[in-house]
Design a protein around this motif. Structure first.
Motif, mmCIF file in Angstrom:
data_model
loop_
_atom_site.group_PDB
_atom_site.id
_atom_site.type_symbol
_atom_site.label_atom_id
_atom_site.label_comp_id
_atom_site.label_asym_id
_atom_site.label_seq_id
_atom_site.Cartn_x
_atom_site.Cartn_y
_atom_site.Cartn_z
ATOM 1 N N ASN A 153 0.809 -1.230 0.000
ATOM 2 C CA ASN A 153 0.000 0.000 0.000
ATOM 3 C C ASN A 153 0.840 1.276 0.000
ATOM 4 O OD1 ASN A 153 -2.489 -1.417 0.088
ATOM 5 N ND2 ASN A 153 -2.224 -1.726 2.290
ATOM 6 N N PHE A 154 2.054 1.206 -0.577
ATOM 7 C CA PHE A 154 2.877 2.416 -0.624
ATOM 8 C C PHE A 154 2.238 3.486 -1.506
ATOM 9 C CE2 PHE A 154 6.294 4.913 -2.651
ATOM 10 C CZ PHE A 154 6.835 5.496 -1.519
ATOM 11 N N LYS A 155 1.536 3.062 -2.549
ATOM 12 C CA LYS A 155 0.894 4.021 -3.444
ATOM 13 C C LYS A 155 -0.098 4.904 -2.675
ATOM 14 C CE LYS A 155 -1.584 4.327 -7.861
ATOM 15 N NZ LYS A 155 -2.680 5.193 -7.372
ATOM 16 N N ARG A 156 -0.754 4.311 -1.687
ATOM 17 C CA ARG A 156 -1.711 5.096 -0.898
ATOM 18 C C ARG A 156 -1.011 6.218 -0.138
ATOM 19 N NH1 ARG A 156 -6.363 2.409 2.786
ATOM 20 N NH2 ARG A 156 -7.190 2.119 0.677
ATOM 21 N N VAL A 157 0.221 5.955 0.351
ATOM 22 C CA VAL A 157 0.973 7.004 1.051
ATOM 23 C C VAL A 157 1.251 8.164 0.107
ATOM 24 C CG1 VAL A 157 3.138 7.547 2.239
ATOM 25 C CG2 VAL A 157 2.011 5.350 2.645
ATOM 26 N N GLY A 184 11.149 2.540 -7.303
ATOM 27 C CA GLY A 184 9.871 2.693 -6.627
ATOM 28 C C GLY A 184 9.970 2.260 -5.174
ATOM 29 N N ASP A 185 9.091 1.338 -4.761
ATOM 30 C CA ASP A 185 9.104 0.829 -3.387
ATOM 31 C C ASP A 185 9.603 -0.610 -3.339
ATOM 32 O OD1 ASP A 185 6.890 -0.147 -4.737
ATOM 33 O OD2 ASP A 185 5.665 -0.298 -2.931
ATOM 34 N N VAL A 187 2.496 3.082 9.505
ATOM 35 C CA VAL A 187 2.949 1.701 9.671
ATOM 36 C C VAL A 187 3.031 1.088 8.285
ATOM 37 C CG1 VAL A 187 2.455 -0.567 10.618
ATOM 38 C CG2 VAL A 187 1.931 1.472 11.960
ATOM 39 N N VAL A 188 4.219 0.647 7.923
ATOM 40 C CA VAL A 188 4.429 0.066 6.593
ATOM 41 C C VAL A 188 4.845 -1.387 6.769
ATOM 42 C CG1 VAL A 188 6.838 0.819 6.491
ATOM 43 C CG2 VAL A 188 5.617 0.291 4.387
ATOM 44 N N THR A 189 4.280 -2.250 5.938
ATOM 45 C CA THR A 189 4.649 -3.664 5.981
ATOM 46 C C THR A 189 5.197 -4.072 4.630
ATOM 47 O OG1 THR A 189 2.427 -4.363 5.341
ATOM 48 C CG2 THR A 189 2.895 -4.212 7.701
ATOM 49 N N LEU A 210 10.683 6.118 2.219
ATOM 50 C CA LEU A 210 11.650 5.239 1.553
ATOM 51 C C LEU A 210 13.033 5.351 2.192
ATOM 52 C CD1 LEU A 210 10.638 5.777 -2.186
ATOM 53 C CD2 LEU A 210 10.269 3.717 -0.813
ATOM 54 N N CYS A 211 13.414 6.545 2.590
ATOM 55 C CA CYS A 211 14.711 6.733 3.261
ATOM 56 C C CYS A 211 14.736 6.013 4.609
ATOM 57 C CB CYS A 211 15.001 8.221 3.446
ATOM 58 S SG CYS A 211 15.357 9.095 1.901
#
Length: 636
Positions: free
Chosen positions: A221-225, A274-275, A313-315, A238-239
Motif C-alpha cells: 500500500n505504498f501508493k496510498r501514502v 519505486g518501493d 505503519v508500513v509492511t 523510503l529513506c
C-alpha cells in the motif's frame, strides 16, 4: 546520494624507512597543503565562471577537506589496511608505495594486491632506482591511468601537488560512479549495481558450492501514502525503510543475521526502483536462515514511522529465491524471488514466501488471464446473468442481481473469483464496471417497458470504483442515458470496502444516495462492522453472507447470528437479503425470522437475460396465487 566532500582525504604511505615516513608526515600535515587545495578550487571557480554562491560553497568545503595520512612499513600491512578501510567504508584516495621494502614483498606486489581489493584507488609508485619499468609495472597493475610514478628524492611540492590532483580526480570519479550505480534518494546501490554484485556472488557460490538467497521486498500500500500524503512524505518513508534495512542487516561479528556475509559489500542491499528493494544473502548455512532474515526485516519495517504529523505503519511482502535450486543465473533468481513476493502479497500482505516451482505455472496462467482480459471488451466476451431475489413473505420477485460472466476462446469460462482481482490490480475494473452498470440498467429499463414485475436491479461495485471521487457522477450519467429511474437501481458494496475507510465511505454513500438510488452492504458478517457503526451510513439493505445461511440448520452459533442480524436490521428499518439459500430448511428458517428477501440455488440459479425475462413473466402470471404456490411453481 552525493559524495560528502567535507570528509578528510585519506592517504596511505607505505615505506620501510622511518625517515621517509616522517618526511611524508611533515609534508601532508602542513597547513600549506590545505591552503593549496583552497587555491586550486578558487582558480577552477574563476576559470569555469562559478557563481559567487558556488565559489563560497567550494571555499567552505575546501577548508574542511583536510588530509588524513596513514603510515605503515610493509607491503602486507598495506594490503591489510586497504581491506580494513573498505570494510569501514573509509577508503583511501591515494596510496604512495615504495618499490623496495626488504625483507618482505615489494611495492609492485602490494600494488597488484591493492588494485584487486580496491580498483578505484590512485596508486603512486615511489623509487630511487632507474630500473623500475613503468610499462612492465603498468601491465601488472592496470589500468595505467590510475598508476603514477615518483622519483626519490622528491620535493615537498611534488607530494602536495600529486595528493591534491589525484585525490580530486579520485573524488570526481567516485561521484560519477555513485551517480551511475547508486540510488540518489536512499544512497543504496541501484538495480545495475545490485545485478553486478549478484553476478559476482553467484560465481563465488558456484566455485565454493555455497547456498545463496535473493530477497525481493515490496512495500504494501505504498501508493496510498503517495496519493494521500504526497510524494515528499513517500520519499521520506523510503529513506527510513532503507536505513532500517541497513540496521537490520549488521554485517560481521556475533550480531550478524544468520547467513549474511562477513562484511558489507555494495549490492547486498539495493533499491530496485519505486518501493521495491533487494537483499542479497551470499553465504547461507541453511535455507531456513533466509526465512529468519526475512522475518527480521519484516518486524523491523513494521515499527511505526513518525513523519511530520503522520504516524505510518508500513509492511513489506518478501519473496525468497535460493541458489542453486531456484535458479543458477541472476535473471532467473530475481524473477523467481519477484514471483514469490507476489504470492506472499496475494496470500497475506506483510509476510514472506519461498519460491516454489508451481508458482511459475500459476504466474503464467495469471499473466494469460491478464493478457486476455485486456481485450475481452473489444471481443464482446463479457455477458451478464441475473439471479432473482425473492420476497420470502410473498413469493414474488423483489429484485435481480446482475452478475458478470466471462468466456474466452483460449481460457474457456473463467470464474469471477479469478478474474475480478486481476481486473482490480490492473485498473481494468473501471471500464468493466462501467460496462456492467450500463448493461444492467439497459436490461432493467427494458423489463420496465415490458411491464414485468420487479422492484430493483442490483449491481456489485468494486472497491476501486467506489474509491473514485467521480463515481457518483458516472452513475448519474448512466441513469440519465438509459432512462432508468434511480429508485430501480441498488448498488452493492462489500463490508470490507466500507470499513477500510469509514470517513470516505460515509461521504461517497451520501453522494450516491442523493441520486435517489439504494445502497446495500454485501457479505455482511464477515468483516468488522457493527450495528452501532452502521447507523452512521445511509444503507438500505444488508446481505447476510452465505457462510452463515448455509449452516443455520446445523450450527447454533450461526443460527443465532443470522437471527440477530435480521432482528437488529428490522429495528433499524434496514432490509435484509439472505444469500446462498440452497435447501428448504434454510428457507423455512428465514420465513420464521421474518427475513424480507432471499436468493440462492434453491430458488433460482443465475439466468441469462432471456431466461430471466421468462421467469419474470411466469411470476407475473401467478399474481393471484398464494406464497407457497408461487414458490412451488418457481422452484419447480
Amino acid at each position: 546520494m552525493a559524495e560528502n566532500t567535507a570528509t578528510p582525504i585519506r592517504v596511505l604511505v607505505v615505506d620501510d624507512e622511518p625517515e621517509v615516513r616522517d618526511a611524508y608526515r611533515q609534508i601532508l600535515l602542513e597547513n600549506e597543503v590545505t591552503q593549496e587545495m583552497v587555491g586550486f578550487r578558487e582558480l577552477r571557480s574563476r576559470l569555469f565562471k562559478r557563481t559567487p554562491a558556488e565559489a563560497a560553497r567550494e571555499r567552505s568545503v575546501a577548508r574542511t577537506g583536510t588530509i588524513e595520512p596513514v603510515f605503515c612499513d610493509g607491503a602486507q600491512a598495506a594490503v591489510n589496511l586497504v581491506k580494513e578501510s573498505l570494510a569501514r567504508n573509509e577508503p583511501f584516495a591515494v596510496v604512495f608505495l615504495d618499490v623496495r621494502m626488504p625483507p618482505g614483498p615489494d611495492g609492485v606486489w602490494a600494488a597488484t594486491q591493492i588494485r584487486e581489493v580496491d580498483p578505484a584507488v590512485e596508486i603512486v609508485i615511489c623509487t630511487a632506482y632507474s630500473d623500475a619499468d613503468p610499462c612492465e609495472i603498468g601491465g601488472l597493475v592496470p589500468p595505467e591511468d590510475k598508476l603514477s610514478y615518483l622519483q626519490k628524492p622528491f620535493h615537498p611540492h611534488e607530494i602536495r601537488q600529486m595528493t591534491i590532483a589525484l585525490s580530486s580526480k579520485w573524488r570526481a570519479e567516485r561521484r560519477i560512479v555513485r551517480l551511475a550505480y547508486f540510488d540518489t534518494l536512499t544512497g543504496l546501490p541501484n538495480r545495475e549495481q545490485s545485478h553486478n554484485r549478484l553476478v559476482g556472488a553467484l560465481q563465488a557460490a558456484k566455485d565454493n558450492k555455497r547456498t545463496l538467497a535473493v530477497l525481493y521486498l515490496d512495500l504494501d500500500n505504498f501508493k496510498r501514502v503517495n496519493d494521500t500524503l504526497g510524494h515528499a512524505v513517500g520519499d521520506q518513508l523510503l529513506c527510513v525503510v532503507a536505513e532500517r534495512l541497513r540496521s537490520s542487516l549488521r554485517y560481521g561479528g556475533d550480531s550478524a543475521p544468520a547467513g549474511t556475509a562477513d562484511s558489507a559489500r555494495p549490492g547486498d542491499i539495493a533499491r530496485l526502483g519505486g518501493d521495491e528493494f533487494l537483499v542479497l544473502l551470499p553465504n547461507l548455512r541453511a535455507a531456513s536462515d533466509a526465512g529468519a532474515v526475512a522475518d527480521r526485516l519484516i518486524m523491523a519495517l513494521r515499527e511505526p514511522v513518525q513523519l511530520a504529523l503522520n504516524s505510518l505503519v508500513v509492511t513489506p511482502s518478501v519473496g525468497i529465491a535460493l541458489f542453486p535450486q531456484d535458479g543458477e543465473d541472476a535473471e532467473t533468481l530475481l524473477r523467481n524471488a519477484d514471483l514469490a513476493m507476489y504470492f506472499a502479497k496475494r496470500r497475506t500482505p506483510g509476510t514472506f514466501a519461498f519460491f516454489d516451482a508451481s508458482m511459475n505455472a500459476n504466474a503464467l496462467h495469471r499473466f494469460t488471464v491478464e493478457e486476455q482480459l485486456r481485450g475481452a471488451m473489444g471481443r464482446d466476451e463479457f455477458t451478464l446473468q441475473y439471479q432473482p431475489q425473492f420476497d420470502v413473505r410473498t413469493g414474488s420477485v423483489s429484485g435481480m442481481e446482475a452478475l458478470l460472466r466471462w468466456t474466452n476462446a483460449e481460457l474457456g469460462s473463467i470464474s469471477p473469483v479469478e478474474f475480478i482481482p486481476v481486473a482490480e490490480e490492473t485498473g481494468l475494473i473501471h471500464a468493466i464496471g462501467k460496462w456492467v452498470l450500463l448493461s444492467a440498467c439497459q436490461q432493467a429499463r427494458k423489463w420496465r417497458d415490458e411491464g414485468l414485475p420487479f422492484k430493483r436491479i442490483a449491481v456489485n461495485v468494486s472497491g476501486r470504483q467506489f474509491a473514485l471521487a467521480e463515481y457518483p457522477a458516472e452513475v448519474a450519467a448512466i441513469l440519465e442515458a438509459t432512462g432508468l429511474e434511480p429508485s430501480a437501481l441498488e448498488l452493492e458494496i462489500t463490508e470490507s470496502v466500507v470499513m477500510a475507510d469509514e470517513v470516505w465511505a460515509q461521504k461517497a454513500i451520501n453522494e450516491l444516495k442523493q441520486l435517489g438510488i439504494s445502497l446495500a452492504i454485501d457479505d455482511f458478517g464477515t468483516g468488522y462492522s457493527s450495528f452501532g457503526r452502521l447507523r452512521h451510513f445511509s444503507v438500505d439493505r444488508l446481505k447476510i453472507d452465505r457462510s452463515f445461511v448455509s449452516s443455520v440448520t446445523e450450527c447454533s452459533d450461526d443460527r443465532a447470528i443470522a437471527a440477530a442480524i435480521i432482528a437488529m436490521s428490522r429495528s433499524l428499518r434496514i432490509n435484509v437479503t439472505a444469500e446462498g439459500v440452497e435447501n428448504f430448511p434454510q428457507l423455512a428458517f428465514l420465513q420464521e425470522q421474518d427475513c424480507q428477501d432471499a436468493q440462492g440455488f434453491l430458488l433460482s440459479r443465475p439466468l441469462p437475460g432471456d431466461a430471466a425475462s421468462d421467469l419474470l413473466r411466469r411470476v407475473n402470471d401467478l399474481s393471484d396465487e398464494s406464497r407457497s404456490q408461487r414458490l412451488k411453481v418457481i422452484i419447480g
